[in-house]
Write a protein that holds these residues in place. Structure first.
Motif, PDB file in Angstrom:
ATOM      1  N   MET A   1      10.955  -4.095   8.708  1.00 38.16           N
ATOM      2  CA  MET A   1      10.831  -5.464   9.197  1.00 38.16           C
ATOM      3  C   MET A   1       9.380  -5.930   9.200  1.00 38.16           C
ATOM      4  O   MET A   1       9.073  -7.069   8.845  1.00 38.16           O
ATOM      5  CB  MET A   1      11.422  -5.573  10.607  1.00 38.16           C
ATOM      6  CG  MET A   1      12.937  -5.440  10.649  1.00 38.16           C
ATOM      7  SD  MET A   1      13.729  -6.686   9.610  1.00 38.16           S
ATOM      8  CE  MET A   1      15.458  -6.279   9.813  1.00 38.16           C
ATOM      9  N   THR A   2       8.461  -5.035   9.604  1.00 39.89           N
ATOM     10  CA  THR A   2       7.044  -5.394   9.593  1.00 39.89           C
ATOM     11  C   THR A   2       6.578  -5.692   8.173  1.00 39.89           C
ATOM     12  O   THR A   2       5.886  -6.686   7.923  1.00 39.89           O
ATOM     13  CB  THR A   2       6.194  -4.250  10.182  1.00 39.89           C
ATOM     14  OG1 THR A   2       6.653  -3.946  11.501  1.00 39.89           O
ATOM     15  CG2 THR A   2       4.738  -4.639  10.241  1.00 39.89           C
ATOM     16  N   GLY A   3       6.966  -4.834   7.246  1.00 37.35           N
ATOM     17  CA  GLY A   3       6.559  -5.029   5.857  1.00 37.35           C
ATOM     18  C   GLY A   3       7.188  -6.246   5.219  1.00 37.35           C
ATOM     19  O   GLY A   3       6.508  -7.029   4.545  1.00 37.35           O
ATOM     20  N   ALA A   4       8.492  -6.451   5.430  1.00 43.17           N
ATOM     21  CA  ALA A   4       9.192  -7.580   4.803  1.00 43.17           C
ATOM     22  C   ALA A   4       8.647  -8.906   5.301  1.00 43.17           C
ATOM     23  O   ALA A   4       8.416  -9.836   4.515  1.00 43.17           O
ATOM     24  CB  ALA A   4      10.692  -7.475   5.084  1.00 43.17           C
ATOM     25  N   TYR A   5       8.424  -9.001   6.612  1.00 39.64           N
ATOM     26  CA  TYR A   5       7.872 -10.246   7.146  1.00 39.64           C
ATOM     27  C   TYR A   5       6.448 -10.475   6.632  1.00 39.64           C
ATOM     28  O   TYR A   5       6.077 -11.596   6.286  1.00 39.64           O
ATOM     29  CB  TYR A   5       7.876 -10.216   8.673  1.00 39.64           C
ATOM     30  CG  TYR A   5       7.485 -11.536   9.295  1.00 39.64           C
ATOM     31  CD1 TYR A   5       8.403 -12.572   9.393  1.00 39.64           C
ATOM     32  CD2 TYR A   5       6.192 -11.750   9.754  1.00 39.64           C
ATOM     33  CE1 TYR A   5       8.052 -13.785   9.941  1.00 39.64           C
ATOM     34  CE2 TYR A   5       5.823 -12.966  10.306  1.00 39.64           C
ATOM     35  CZ  TYR A   5       6.758 -13.982  10.403  1.00 39.64           C
ATOM     36  OH  TYR A   5       6.400 -15.190  10.941  1.00 39.64           O
ATOM     37  N   GLY A   6       5.657  -9.398   6.566  1.00 40.32           N
ATOM     38  CA  GLY A   6       4.309  -9.524   6.045  1.00 40.32           C
ATOM     39  C   GLY A   6       4.293  -9.919   4.581  1.00 40.32           C
ATOM     40  O   GLY A   6       3.440 -10.709   4.147  1.00 40.32           O
ATOM     41  N   VAL A   7       5.230  -9.392   3.788  1.00 38.59           N
ATOM     42  CA  VAL A   7       5.328  -9.743   2.371  1.00 38.59           C
ATOM     43  C   VAL A   7       5.518 -11.246   2.209  1.00 38.59           C
ATOM     44  O   VAL A   7       4.898 -11.890   1.343  1.00 38.59           O
ATOM     45  CB  VAL A   7       6.489  -8.977   1.700  1.00 38.59           C
ATOM     46  CG1 VAL A   7       6.842  -9.589   0.352  1.00 38.59           C
ATOM     47  CG2 VAL A   7       6.109  -7.514   1.506  1.00 38.59           C
ATOM     48  N   LEU A   8       6.367 -11.834   3.062  1.00 37.55           N
ATOM     49  CA  LEU A   8       6.599 -13.277   2.995  1.00 37.55           C
ATOM     50  C   LEU A   8       5.441 -14.066   3.598  1.00 37.55           C
ATOM     51  O   LEU A   8       4.993 -15.063   3.037  1.00 37.55           O
ATOM     52  CB  LEU A   8       7.894 -13.630   3.722  1.00 37.55           C
ATOM     53  CG  LEU A   8       9.192 -13.193   3.046  1.00 37.55           C
ATOM     54  CD1 LEU A   8      10.389 -13.579   3.901  1.00 37.55           C
ATOM     55  CD2 LEU A   8       9.330 -13.819   1.666  1.00 37.55           C
ATOM     56  N   LEU A   9       4.946 -13.621   4.760  1.00 40.09           N
ATOM     57  CA  LEU A   9       3.902 -14.365   5.463  1.00 40.09           C
ATOM     58  C   LEU A   9       2.632 -14.511   4.627  1.00 40.09           C
ATOM     59  O   LEU A   9       1.983 -15.564   4.643  1.00 40.09           O
ATOM     60  CB  LEU A   9       3.578 -13.667   6.790  1.00 40.09           C
ATOM     61  CG  LEU A   9       2.534 -14.343   7.677  1.00 40.09           C
ATOM     62  CD1 LEU A   9       3.010 -15.719   8.114  1.00 40.09           C
ATOM     63  CD2 LEU A   9       2.221 -13.480   8.885  1.00 40.09           C
ATOM     64  N   PHE A  10       2.276 -13.460   3.886  1.00 40.93           N
ATOM     65  CA  PHE A  10       1.045 -13.485   3.092  1.00 40.93           C
ATOM     66  C   PHE A  10       1.306 -13.785   1.618  1.00 40.93           C
ATOM     67  O   PHE A  10       0.396 -13.695   0.799  1.00 40.93           O
ATOM     68  CB  PHE A  10       0.314 -12.148   3.229  1.00 40.93           C
ATOM     69  CG  PHE A  10      -0.105 -11.840   4.642  1.00 40.93           C
ATOM     70  CD1 PHE A  10      -1.167 -12.514   5.219  1.00 40.93           C
ATOM     71  CD2 PHE A  10       0.582 -10.905   5.401  1.00 40.93           C
ATOM     72  CE1 PHE A  10      -1.554 -12.243   6.528  1.00 40.93           C
ATOM     73  CE2 PHE A  10       0.207 -10.626   6.706  1.00 40.93           C
ATOM     74  CZ  PHE A  10      -0.860 -11.299   7.271  1.00 40.93           C
ATOM     75  N   SER A  11       2.538 -14.150   1.294  1.00 43.77           N
ATOM     76  CA  SER A  11       2.883 -14.471  -0.087  1.00 43.77           C
ATOM     77  C   SER A  11       2.285 -15.822  -0.479  1.00 43.77           C
ATOM     78  O   SER A  11       2.307 -16.775   0.294  1.00 43.77           O
ATOM     79  CB  SER A  11       4.401 -14.522  -0.247  1.00 43.77           C
ATOM     80  OG  SER A  11       4.758 -15.136  -1.469  1.00 43.77           O
TER      81      SER A  11
END
Length: 685
Positions: free
Chosen positions: A31-41
């Motif tokens: 969840m941390t990685g997936a949200y970060g992938v989108l947030l910093f995309s």
């Protein structure tokens, strides 16, 4: 049987606890990685802009949720260690040195953490892609290109390795101090909670609303804004104090309802035994539930405001054209296009608008700056509003729809303006400032403008080139179901007249001589549909589709908020489930003794259900009520006007959360009660 064989047998027998720890780690990193992938995309940052307030809010929510996930990891580890103490006690009682036991445990722990973390990191990208793909199924303006925000992967790996190292060290220290006798009595130890006194509970109950109210008051006072956040900390402390009283509930019941206490004495004492465990898990779960409701409502409030703003717009359509385009897209052409879509127009207003420069004047003159400004004539404004103005030739009026912010830039009576065609400044005297709702469509780009005397307006128009002359059409029409087709035809015509390009800096061109760093910004419409719908003044407005466009332009932000809310909610639920599993396991001996002394199976199941209900519903109700109160108070210090509607939304969302938890409780309590009673009776008989 060798120690290695014993260890392998114990792992096989208790593989469920390793699976729980593994799933917890995998969930946290995923969840941390997936949200970060989108947030910093780039697909997100290009829309939200990294220096924008919405992106900063999203970053703040990310930080809070990461903190909650870290707490969840620590809690999952503590539950795992409590489960492991039985095995550790066996090895210590067999004479195995503590260092050897620690080494063996760390080897198992490293294997689980490494495997689970790798799976979480690897799956975070496809999971983020799945979320993005699901969203874009329902959107037509959003760019469908998925890009990876590698910073999010880096943060997930950093959290994974940091948590791994810290938890490994923590477990090593705990195991080095392990004592067989203490392990054997660990399930029956009382954990008295600091602050577990009824008077402190009342203080906590008072501190929660009082902290929010004081925040509400200080957030709007200039001298106190810097300390307003401290009052939210007071609310958090109050929440902890209130949660701590759960462990002393038996004391209160005993004092006021002695008969009820005697009837459920085992339940109250079991709650008291697990004091610190209850307080920590219930407090964190309550915060995460509150974050779930609050984040959706707080961040969704702007979209609810947009709904009301569009609904209250006085005109169904608004079309801006340049002077050059009038030959191909004038009033008669637009009316004819509307008729072809079976739309009868009414309340028609054609406003000649000019674009000039204006110096924004502040109390401190060194802060003055130049910006573009639209201008209309006095007669056009009177026809639009039905009002009568008295403007001298050397005077000006200023209109803005229900927003007084710009008025503050008129600190002087005399206004300085700039004619971009003749490259000269001119001066007019401030005559009137007008603020009134529902004069023009506030959800479009043009909701404020200067008003000049008709003679002054005509003289200015004669001196301006065609690049700075426009016509703005406002009108109503029936058959809103045909609005989309009508809007699409208008849009196609306007894009064609602009040669398929968006001249994004056309307003700044009016003050290019007054500002540094000006450059023409011309981009193709194709591939920039989302940007055009959000920012392009020439994008034709249609009330029937405006809300959809605004929602789609903010869809990436909604995606982030709902994603973070789901993470918070699932984290809270998993903490509660871990607590339930840990409680029932630790209370097995107490259940067995109670059954041995004559407790009936029906009563045992009833007591276990009470324990599960306490763990499951205290955070649900406490978190939801706190979120409702906080959202109401936060909206009171914001620019939001429909506070009651947002409060109702928070209530409805809380009801949804409660219903979900009731359904989950029904399934969970049946399963856990059956498992617990089966284990008790198998050991007793």
């Amino acid at each position: 049987m060798t120690l290695n064989e014993i260890a392998k047998k114990l792992i096989r027998q208790n593989k469920g606890r390793y699976l729980i720890l593994s799933l917890s780690i995998c969930f946290a990193i995923l969840m941390t990685g997936a949200y970060g992938v989108l947030l910093f995309s780039p697909a997100i940052t290009d829309v939200l802009m990294t220096d924008g307030s919405t992106y900063l809010i999203a970053l703040g929510m990310y930080g809070i949720t990461v903190l909650g996930i870290v707490v969840f990891l620590f809690y999952a580890n503590s539950i795992f260690m409590k489960f492991q103490m039985g095995e550790i006690g066996i090895f210590l009682s067999l004479g195995m040195p503590p260092k050897a036991v620690t080494k063996m445990h760390n080897k198992q722990f490293d294997l689980v953490f490494a495997f689970s973390g790798v799976i979480g990191v690897v799956l975070s990208i496809p999971f983020a892609f799945a979320v993005w793909s699901f969203l874009t199924l329902f959107l037509s303006y959003t760019d469908h290109t998925f890009t990876i925000g590698w910073q999010g992967i880096f943060i997930a790996i950093l959290i994974w390795i940091s948590a791994w190292g810290i938890l490994r060290l923590k477990n090593t220290i705990s195991l080095s101090k392990a004592d067989v006798i203490k392990i054997l009595h660990s399930s029956s130890e009382n954990e008295e909670v600091k602050g577990a006194k009824p008077i402190l509970g009342l203080l906590g109950l008072f501190a929660i609303p009082m902290g929010v109210i004081l925040f509400n008051i200080t957030a709007v006072i200039d001298g106190l804004k810097t300390i307003s956040m401290l009052f939210l900390v007071i609310s958090l402390i109050g929440g902890y104090l209130l949660t701590a009283q759960i462990t002393t509930i038996g004391t209160l019941v005993k004092r006021f309802f002695p008969k009820a206490y005697r009837k459920n004495i085992l339940f109250y004492n079991l709650v008291r035994q697990k004091g610190n465990q209850y307080t920590l898990s219930l407090f964190v779960s309550s915060l995460l539930i509150a974050l779930t409701v609050f984040s959706i409502c707080f961040n969704g409030s702007s979209f609810l405001e947009l709904h009301y703003q569009v609904k209250e717009d006085p005109y169904d359509y608004a079309v801006l054209t340049t002077g050059e385009q009038q030959k191909d897209l004038d009033e008669s052409t637009i009316r004819l296009m509307a008729e072809e879509h079976n739309i009868s127009t009414s309340d028609w207003h054609s406003l000649d608008m000019l674009l000039i420069g204006r110096e924004h004047q502040y109390q401190e003159k060194e802060k003055n700056e130049w910006g573009p400004e639209f201008v209309i004539s006095q007669s056009s404004f009177e026809d639009l509003t039905g009002q009568t103005l008295s403007l001298p030739e050397n005077g000006f009026g200023y209109f803005e729809d229900s927003d007084n912010a710009t008025f503050q830039t008129f600190s002087n009576e005399q206004g300085n303006f700039y004619n971009p065609s003749v490259h000269k400044e001119f001066h007019l005297t401030k005559t009137s400032l007008i603020s009134e709702e529902n004069i023009v469509n506030n959800s479009t780009q043009i909701s404020y403008f200067l008003i000049l005397n008709d003679k002054t307006f005509q003289e200015l128009k004669n001196s301006l080139g065609p690049d700075y002359q426009f016509r703005y059409y406002l009108f109503n029409g029936d058959h809103p179901e045909n609005s989309k087709a009508f809007q699409d035809e208008l849009l196609g015509k306007i894009v064609t007249l602009n040669n398929g390009e968006i001249f994004d800096s056309y307003q700044e061109a009016a003050v290019q001589d007054k500002i540094s760093g000006y450059s023409d910004v011309i981009i193709p419409y194709a591939g920039n549909e989302l940007y055009a719908a959000r920012q392009w003044d020439f994008y034709p407005y249609a009330k029937a589709t405006q809300l959809d466009i605004l929602l789609e332009s903010g869809s990436v932000y909604l995606l982030l908020i709902f994603f973070i809310a789901i993470i918070a909610f699932v984290s809270a639920s998993m903490i509660m489930c871990l607590k339930i599993a840990g409680t029932i396991l630790q209370d097995q001996e107490s259940y067995q003794r109670a059954v041995y002394l004559g407790l009936k199976e029906r009563d045992l199941k009833k007591m276990i259900r009470k324990q599960i209900a306490l763990i499951y519903f205290f955070p649900t109700f406490c978190g939801s009520i706190t979120a409702i109160f906080m959202i109401n108070r936060f909206m009171a210090v914001s620019s939001v006007t429909h506070i009651s509607a947002i409060t109702v939304l928070a209530v409805l969302l809380s009801v949804v959360v409660v219903i979900i938890q009731i359904i989950a409780f029904g399934v969970l309590q049946r399963r856990m009660t059956a498992v617990a009673t089966k284990a008790v009776y198998e050991k007793n008989y």
